[in-house]
Design an enzyme around this catalytic site. Structure first.
Site, PDB file in Angstrom:
ATOM      1  CG  ASP A  35      57.100  24.174  10.568  1.00  0.00           C
ATOM      2  OD1 ASP A  35      57.159  23.319  11.464  1.00  0.00           O
ATOM      3  OD2 ASP A  35      57.411  23.934   9.366  1.00  0.00           O
ATOM      4  CE1 TYR A  61      61.360  22.637   5.414  1.00  0.00           C
ATOM      5  CE2 TYR A  61      60.392  24.209   6.926  1.00  0.00           C
ATOM      6  CZ  TYR A  61      60.345  22.998   6.268  1.00  0.00           C
ATOM      7  OH  TYR A  61      59.267  22.167   6.469  1.00  0.00           O
ATOM      8  CE  LYS A 117      58.938  20.721  10.132  1.00  0.00           C
ATOM      9  NZ  LYS A 117      59.274  21.935   9.371  1.00  0.00           N
ATOM     10  CG  HIS A 134      62.201  17.511   8.090  1.00  0.00           C
ATOM     11  ND1 HIS A 134      62.853  18.659   7.715  1.00  0.00           N
ATOM     12  CD2 HIS A 134      61.016  17.546   7.449  1.00  0.00           C
ATOM     13  CE1 HIS A 134      62.087  19.356   6.895  1.00  0.00           C
ATOM     14  NE2 HIS A 134      60.970  18.704   6.716  1.00  0.00           N
TER      15      HIS A 134
HETATM   16  N1  LIG Z   1      57.363  18.507   7.506  1.00  0.00           N
HETATM   17  C1  LIG Z   1      57.462  18.507   6.200  1.00  0.00           C
HETATM   18  O1  LIG Z   1      57.945  17.540   5.591  1.00  0.00           O
HETATM   19  C2  LIG Z   1      56.946  19.682   5.418  1.00  0.00           C
HETATM   20  C3  LIG Z   1      56.791  19.615   4.027  1.00  0.00           C
HETATM   21  C4  LIG Z   1      56.294  20.727   3.364  1.00  0.00           C
HETATM   22  C5  LIG Z   1      55.993  21.896   4.068  1.00  0.00           C
HETATM   23  N2  LIG Z   1      56.175  21.956   5.419  1.00  0.00           N
HETATM   24  C6  LIG Z   1      55.847  23.176   6.198  1.00  0.00           C
HETATM   25  O2  LIG Z   1      54.504  23.540   5.912  1.00  0.00           O
HETATM   26  C7  LIG Z   1      54.464  24.913   5.547  1.00  0.00           C
HETATM   27  C8  LIG Z   1      53.276  25.206   4.654  1.00  0.00           C
HETATM   28  O3  LIG Z   1      53.252  24.358   3.538  1.00  0.00           O
HETATM   29  P1  LIG Z   1      53.477  24.856   2.017  1.00  0.00           P
HETATM   30  O4  LIG Z   1      54.190  26.157   2.011  1.00  0.00           O
HETATM   31  O5  LIG Z   1      54.072  23.697   1.299  1.00  0.00           O
HETATM   32  O6  LIG Z   1      52.001  24.998   1.445  1.00  0.00           O
HETATM   33  P2  LIG Z   1      50.709  25.863   1.795  1.00  0.00           P
HETATM   34  O7  LIG Z   1      50.887  26.646   3.033  1.00  0.00           O
HETATM   35  O8  LIG Z   1      49.559  24.934   1.658  1.00  0.00           O
HETATM   36  O9  LIG Z   1      50.606  26.815   0.533  1.00  0.00           O
HETATM   37  C9  LIG Z   1      51.483  27.893   0.327  1.00  0.00           C
HETATM   38  C10 LIG Z   1      51.090  28.542  -0.999  1.00  0.00           C
HETATM   39  O10 LIG Z   1      49.748  29.046  -0.907  1.00  0.00           O
HETATM   40  C11 LIG Z   1      49.751  30.439  -1.220  1.00  0.00           C
HETATM   41  N3  LIG Z   1      48.767  31.075  -0.328  1.00  0.00           N
HETATM   42  C12 LIG Z   1      48.927  31.348   0.996  1.00  0.00           C
HETATM   43  N4  LIG Z   1      47.820  31.917   1.493  1.00  0.00           N
HETATM   44  C13 LIG Z   1      46.930  32.015   0.479  1.00  0.00           C
HETATM   45  C14 LIG Z   1      45.607  32.521   0.381  1.00  0.00           C
HETATM   46  N5  LIG Z   1      44.977  33.053   1.436  1.00  0.00           N
HETATM   47  N6  LIG Z   1      44.978  32.461  -0.830  1.00  0.00           N
HETATM   48  C15 LIG Z   1      45.597  31.910  -1.891  1.00  0.00           C
HETATM   49  N7  LIG Z   1      46.853  31.412  -1.860  1.00  0.00           N
HETATM   50  C16 LIG Z   1      47.513  31.461  -0.679  1.00  0.00           C
HETATM   51  C17 LIG Z   1      51.158  30.916  -0.984  1.00  0.00           C
HETATM   52  O11 LIG Z   1      51.464  31.986  -1.846  1.00  0.00           O
HETATM   53  P3  LIG Z   1      52.093  33.393  -1.308  1.00  0.00           P
HETATM   54  O12 LIG Z   1      53.265  33.080  -0.450  1.00  0.00           O
HETATM   55  O13 LIG Z   1      52.450  34.077  -2.591  1.00  0.00           O
HETATM   56  O14 LIG Z   1      50.983  34.093  -0.571  1.00  0.00           O
HETATM   57  C18 LIG Z   1      51.980  29.685  -1.362  1.00  0.00           C
HETATM   58  O15 LIG Z   1      52.176  29.623  -2.752  1.00  0.00           O
HETATM   59  C19 LIG Z   1      55.840  25.142   4.915  1.00  0.00           C
HETATM   60  O16 LIG Z   1      56.150  26.519   4.813  1.00  0.00           O
HETATM   61  C20 LIG Z   1      56.720  24.383   5.855  1.00  0.00           C
HETATM   62  O17 LIG Z   1      56.978  25.159   7.029  1.00  0.00           O
HETATM   63  C21 LIG Z   1      56.646  20.865   6.103  1.00  0.00           C
END
Ligand SMILES: NC(=O)c1ccc[n+]([C@@H]2O[C@H](COP(=O)([O-])OP(=O)(O)OC[C@H]3O[C@@H](n4cnc5c(N)ncnc54)[C@H](OP(=O)(O)O)[C@@H]3O)[C@@H](O)[C@H]2O)c1
Length: 279
Positions: free
Chosen positions: A46, A51, A76, A109
């Site tokens: 994704d 980004y 997106k 997006h």
């Molecule tokens: N469409 C939209 O508007 C939108 C908005 C926000 C995000 N997104 C997409 O969604 C994706 C994921 O969302 P996100 O990055 O915001 O949040 P997330 O995946 O909920 O959380 C990521 C965080 O959790 C940590 N983490 C990952 N695996 C873990 C585990 N097993 N145990 C403990 N901590 C863990 C990561 O740290 P480490 O990296 O240090 O492991 C990072 O700090 C984004 O990368 C993006 O592609 C889309």
């Protein structure tokens, strides 16, 4: 490597039941982290114009050695490129940066309702799909009202709506609407990012009972609800852990207990698509 379960989309295509989020992975370290994710077995990536890492995603794809046809590549369209011609132009930039010929999933997006150009944008996405440049088209951060308007004005519902969804914001009403209309749900910030809902005692207890980590329990909760989570991790061990959620099941009570952590103000930031806009 065992293959991931798949989710059928309303357009006949299928996507993996879990994907890899790439924000904010950039630069050489970003390429390494994304290639690592492909190496441990993720098959859906994704990314987004906003980004600023489409180039890195394309690079990771090539260094990973995984065949292009085995990967579901999502990007997106940013708010500043809403509009029919603007969308067609923006798409060319995306595939050029990714270094691919076509995209598997292309999303709007954010709806940006005050700009009021998401219907024209959607019409251009429909054209890209008809021309075979994109396999599936969808949206992100769309509400029931915005989805209804797309259907009313174009007759085409998105294959996917990627929305904020985690234990503090379980989106029960929107999920029900998606189920009724055959729209697949992707969860962004599926682990709740900095809010860390996996640190809740109730999730710890569920995880312990199933012999998994709290993060795995949260990701499995998404799977049980038919939602496609796209967790991000820069750490290979966590990437592998987050993928390893297909060997256990949660029961109804576990699922209900995690959903009960939801609260009306559970969004990570004020990302209400009716008011929050991103360019
Ligand atoms: N469409 C939209 O508007 C939108 C908005 C926000 C995000 N997104 C997409 O969604 C994706 C994921 O969302 P996100 O990055 O915001 O949040 P997330 O995946 O909920 O959380 C990521 C965080 O959790 C940590 N983490 C990952 N695996 C873990 C585990 N097993 N145990 C403990 N901590 C863990 C990561 O740290 P480490 O990296 O240090 O492991 C990072 O700090 C984004 O990368 C993006 O592609 C889309």
């Amino acid at each position: 490597m065992t293959s991931l379960p798949v989710i059928p989309l309303n357009d006949g295509h299928r996507v993996p039941a879990l994907g890899f989020g790439t924000y904010p992975l950039t630069g050489p370290e970003g390429v390494t982290a994304i290639a690592s994710a492909l190496g441990v077995g993720y098959r859906m990536l994704d990314t987004a114009v906003n980004y600023k890492n489409e180039t890195e995603v394309g690079e990771a794809l090539r260094v990973s050695g995984v065949a292009r046809r085995d990967i579901t590549l999502t990007s997106k369209l940013p708010g500043r490129d809403h509009g029919y011609d603007e969308t067609l132009r923006s798409f060319e930039g995306t595939i050029e940066r990714l270094g691919v010929e076509k995209l598997d999933l292309y999303l709007i997006h954010w709806p940006n309702p005050s700009v009021n150009r998401f219907v024209d944008t959607w019409k251009a996405m429909i054209r890209l799909r008809e021309e075979g440049r994109v396999a599936s088209i969808g949206v992100s951060n769309f509400t029931e009202d915005f989805l209804t308007r797309l259907a009313a004005e174009t007759g085409v519902l998105p294959a996917v709506n990627q929305v904020e969804l985690h234990p503090y914001f379980p989106q029960e009403a929107l999920l029900e609407f998606h189920r009724e209309h055959g729209i697949a749900t992707e969860a962004w910030s599926p682990l709740g990012k900095r809010a860390k809902p996996h640190e809740e005692a109730v999730i710890g207890e569920i995880a312990e009972r199933h012999g998994v980590t709290p993060a795995q329990a949260v990701l499995r909760w998404h799977i049980e609800r038919g939602v496609i989570p796209i967790p991000k991790s820069a750490t290979p061990a966590r990437q592998a852990q987050n993928l390893d959620i297909f060997g256990f099941e949660l029961d109804e009570a576990d699922i209900a207990a995690i959903t009960a952590l939801g609260r009306p103000d559970g969004r990570l930031f004020d990302g209400d698509p009716n008011t929050h806009e991103e360019m």
